[in-house]
Design an enzyme around this catalytic site. Structure first.
Site, PDB file in Angstrom:
ATOM      1  N   ASP A  50       4.696   0.262   1.669  1.00  0.00           N
ATOM      2  CA  ASP A  50       4.669  -1.181   1.523  1.00  0.00           C
ATOM      3  C   ASP A  50       6.119  -1.645   1.391  1.00  0.00           C
ATOM      4  O   ASP A  50       7.015  -0.844   1.098  1.00  0.00           O
ATOM      5  CB  ASP A  50       3.864  -1.539   0.271  1.00  0.00           C
ATOM      6  CG  ASP A  50       3.992  -2.984  -0.120  1.00  0.00           C
ATOM      7  OD1 ASP A  50       3.766  -3.849   0.747  1.00  0.00           O
ATOM      8  OD2 ASP A  50       4.336  -3.258  -1.292  1.00  0.00           O
ATOM      9  N   MET A  51       6.374  -2.925   1.567  1.00  0.00           N
ATOM     10  CA  MET A  51       7.758  -3.413   1.516  1.00  0.00           C
ATOM     11  C   MET A  51       8.065  -4.159   0.220  1.00  0.00           C
ATOM     12  O   MET A  51       8.768  -3.649  -0.637  1.00  0.00           O
ATOM     13  CB  MET A  51       8.039  -4.286   2.734  1.00  0.00           C
ATOM     14  CG  MET A  51       8.038  -3.501   4.044  1.00  0.00           C
ATOM     15  SD  MET A  51       9.357  -2.269   4.173  1.00  0.00           S
ATOM     16  CE  MET A  51      10.719  -3.290   4.721  1.00  0.00           C
ATOM     17  N   ASP A  52       7.536  -5.371   0.042  1.00  0.00           N
ATOM     18  CA  ASP A  52       7.872  -6.169  -1.140  1.00  0.00           C
ATOM     19  C   ASP A  52       7.313  -5.517  -2.404  1.00  0.00           C
ATOM     20  O   ASP A  52       6.130  -5.201  -2.496  1.00  0.00           O
ATOM     21  CB  ASP A  52       7.299  -7.585  -1.005  1.00  0.00           C
ATOM     22  CG  ASP A  52       7.892  -8.321   0.175  1.00  0.00           C
ATOM     23  OD1 ASP A  52       9.123  -8.444   0.232  1.00  0.00           O
ATOM     24  OD2 ASP A  52       7.121  -8.736   1.063  1.00  0.00           O
ATOM     25  N   SER A  85       2.580  -3.622   5.657  1.00  0.00           N
ATOM     26  CA  SER A  85       2.880  -4.806   4.851  1.00  0.00           C
ATOM     27  C   SER A  85       1.957  -5.963   5.195  1.00  0.00           C
ATOM     28  O   SER A  85       1.307  -5.968   6.246  1.00  0.00           O
ATOM     29  CB  SER A  85       4.341  -5.219   5.093  1.00  0.00           C
ATOM     30  OG  SER A  85       4.644  -6.455   4.487  1.00  0.00           O
ATOM     31  N   GLY A  86       1.925  -6.944   4.309  1.00  0.00           N
ATOM     32  CA  GLY A  86       1.217  -8.180   4.606  1.00  0.00           C
ATOM     33  C   GLY A  86       2.060  -9.166   5.374  1.00  0.00           C
ATOM     34  O   GLY A  86       1.564 -10.215   5.792  1.00  0.00           O
ATOM     35  N   LYS A 231      -4.894  -2.655   5.024  1.00  0.00           N
ATOM     36  CA  LYS A 231      -3.781  -1.762   5.335  1.00  0.00           C
ATOM     37  C   LYS A 231      -4.293  -0.376   5.740  1.00  0.00           C
ATOM     38  O   LYS A 231      -3.670   0.303   6.555  1.00  0.00           O
ATOM     39  CB  LYS A 231      -2.834  -1.664   4.139  1.00  0.00           C
ATOM     40  CG  LYS A 231      -2.054  -2.947   3.883  1.00  0.00           C
ATOM     41  CD  LYS A 231      -1.000  -2.767   2.810  1.00  0.00           C
ATOM     42  CE  LYS A 231      -0.176  -4.022   2.626  1.00  0.00           C
ATOM     43  NZ  LYS A 231       0.934  -3.824   1.665  1.00  0.00           N
ATOM     44  N   ASP A 254       2.300  -1.073  -4.587  1.00  0.00           N
ATOM     45  CA  ASP A 254       2.419  -1.657  -5.931  1.00  0.00           C
ATOM     46  C   ASP A 254       1.358  -2.688  -6.269  1.00  0.00           C
ATOM     47  O   ASP A 254       1.197  -3.037  -7.434  1.00  0.00           O
ATOM     48  CB  ASP A 254       3.803  -2.299  -6.095  1.00  0.00           C
ATOM     49  CG  ASP A 254       3.927  -3.596  -5.304  1.00  0.00           C
ATOM     50  OD1 ASP A 254       3.728  -3.563  -4.067  1.00  0.00           O
ATOM     51  OD2 ASP A 254       4.224  -4.634  -5.920  1.00  0.00           O
ATOM     52  N   ASN A 257      -3.276  -5.415  -2.438  1.00  0.00           N
ATOM     53  CA  ASN A 257      -3.490  -5.227  -1.008  1.00  0.00           C
ATOM     54  C   ASN A 257      -3.086  -3.835  -0.526  1.00  0.00           C
ATOM     55  O   ASN A 257      -3.356  -3.468   0.616  1.00  0.00           O
ATOM     56  CB  ASN A 257      -2.787  -6.319  -0.185  1.00  0.00           C
ATOM     57  CG  ASN A 257      -1.273  -6.306  -0.328  1.00  0.00           C
ATOM     58  OD1 ASN A 257      -0.711  -5.641  -1.201  1.00  0.00           O
ATOM     59  ND2 ASN A 257      -0.603  -7.058   0.522  1.00  0.00           N
TER      60      ASN A 257
END
Length: 305
Positions: A50-52, A85-86, A231, A254, A257
């Site tokens: 994931d990114m953020d 990612s979203g 995801k 984290d 999602n």
């Protein structure tokens, strides 16, 4: 049960999700599947991040030089790398100097790009989009509607909201009516006060049932997506394309999602700042994103020799 733990009876019919998959690829959208917890890290063949709140620091950066060294070791060990990612695909690609080497699962699984080629896109039906837009306007909530290659905001959305969302959706247009592009939408992202979230979810379900599924995003917004598109379903397309099993995946996340992906992966890893449900779903907890927790864990698994 699907990757979100929903039974087949709780989902709407398949016509609510329109998937476009290129020949030779297959997407897991709904249905039963048992995922193996899989091997120890020595058998990892794919790393998914994931990114953020996970790979990126709070200021939207990461240590590029350090990642380059880690990626060289991953490549030497035939370990692939996927970004999940979203956020919008073009935003995710912008973080990397050579995005062709990676797979990108964007919009919470709705769009999948493997080896530089879009292989899957899952859109909501136009009738569902129109109903959701009407509902959000009744609640007077600012929102973004994301589709292939671009995202849309209603012209009435606050300028501050649109400016903030451009960080996650760089190709963002404003329209008088989002209904004009209702056949192109993957998902909605909206801003809602935390104390209103439960009441909003109940009201949304009364209005549209399971036609859309709300999930908290990594940067605090609430995303509304297609049922069965997560995801995990997006990453499943990548795994099939690259011949990797779920048990050979190390996944980092984290927030809510990320849960379908983490529950499916052989080695799920939570960030130190992850929500309690995410930590409970993972075998490993690493340092916070601002302390480069993903790179720290990868260096522990793949040290310099």
């Amino acid at each position: 049960m699907d990757a979100l733990g929903r039974s087949a009876e709780s989902r709407r019919p398949g016509e609510l999700v329109r998937c476009v998959v290129r020949p030779g690829y297959r997407v897991l959208v709904t249905g039963s599947r048992a995922f193996s917890r899989g091997p120890r890290p020595g058998a990892i063949r794919l790393v998914a991040v994931d990114m953020d709140g996970t790979f990126l620091r709070s200021d939207g950066t990461y240590d590029k030089c350090r990642f380059s060294r880690v990626h060289e070791r991953l490549r030497a060990g035939a370990v692939r790398f996927a970004v999940v990612s979203g956020n919008q695909d073009v935003q995710l690609r912008s973080f990397f100097d050579d995005p062709q080497e990676f797979a990108f699962v964007s919009d919470n699984g709705a769009m999948v790009v493997v080896d530089g080629t879009e292989v899957c896109g899952a859109r909501m039906g136009a009738a569902v989009v129109d109903e959701v837009v009407s509902f959000l306007e009744e609640w007077a909530l600012p929102y973004i509607a994301s589709g292939p290659g671009r995202a849309f905001a209603p012209a009435a959305a606050p300028t501050s909201f649109v400016s903030r969302m451009r960080r996650f959706y760089p190709l963002l247009e404003t329209l008088e009516s989002v209904g004009d592009v209702s056949d192109q939408i993957f998902k909605f992202a909206l801003s809602i006060p935390p104390e209103e979230t439960s009441r909003f979810r109940r009201a949304l379900h009364r209005r549209v049932g399971d036609a859309v599924i709300p999930v908290t995003s990594g940067h605090g917004e609430l995303d509304l997506g297609c049922p069965g598109v997560t995801k995990a379903s997006g990453l499943d397309v990548v795994l099939r394309a690259w011949g990797v099993g779920w048990g050979e995946v190390a996944a980092f996340g984290d927030s809510a999602n990320d849960l379908p992906m983490l529950r499916a992966a052989g080695v799920p890893v939570a960030m130190a700042g992850a929500t309690d449900p995410v930590k409970a779903a993972c075998l490993v907890t690493t340092e916070a994103n601002d302390d480069d927790g993903v790179l720290n864990q990868l260096e522990r698994w793949f040290p310099e020799t």
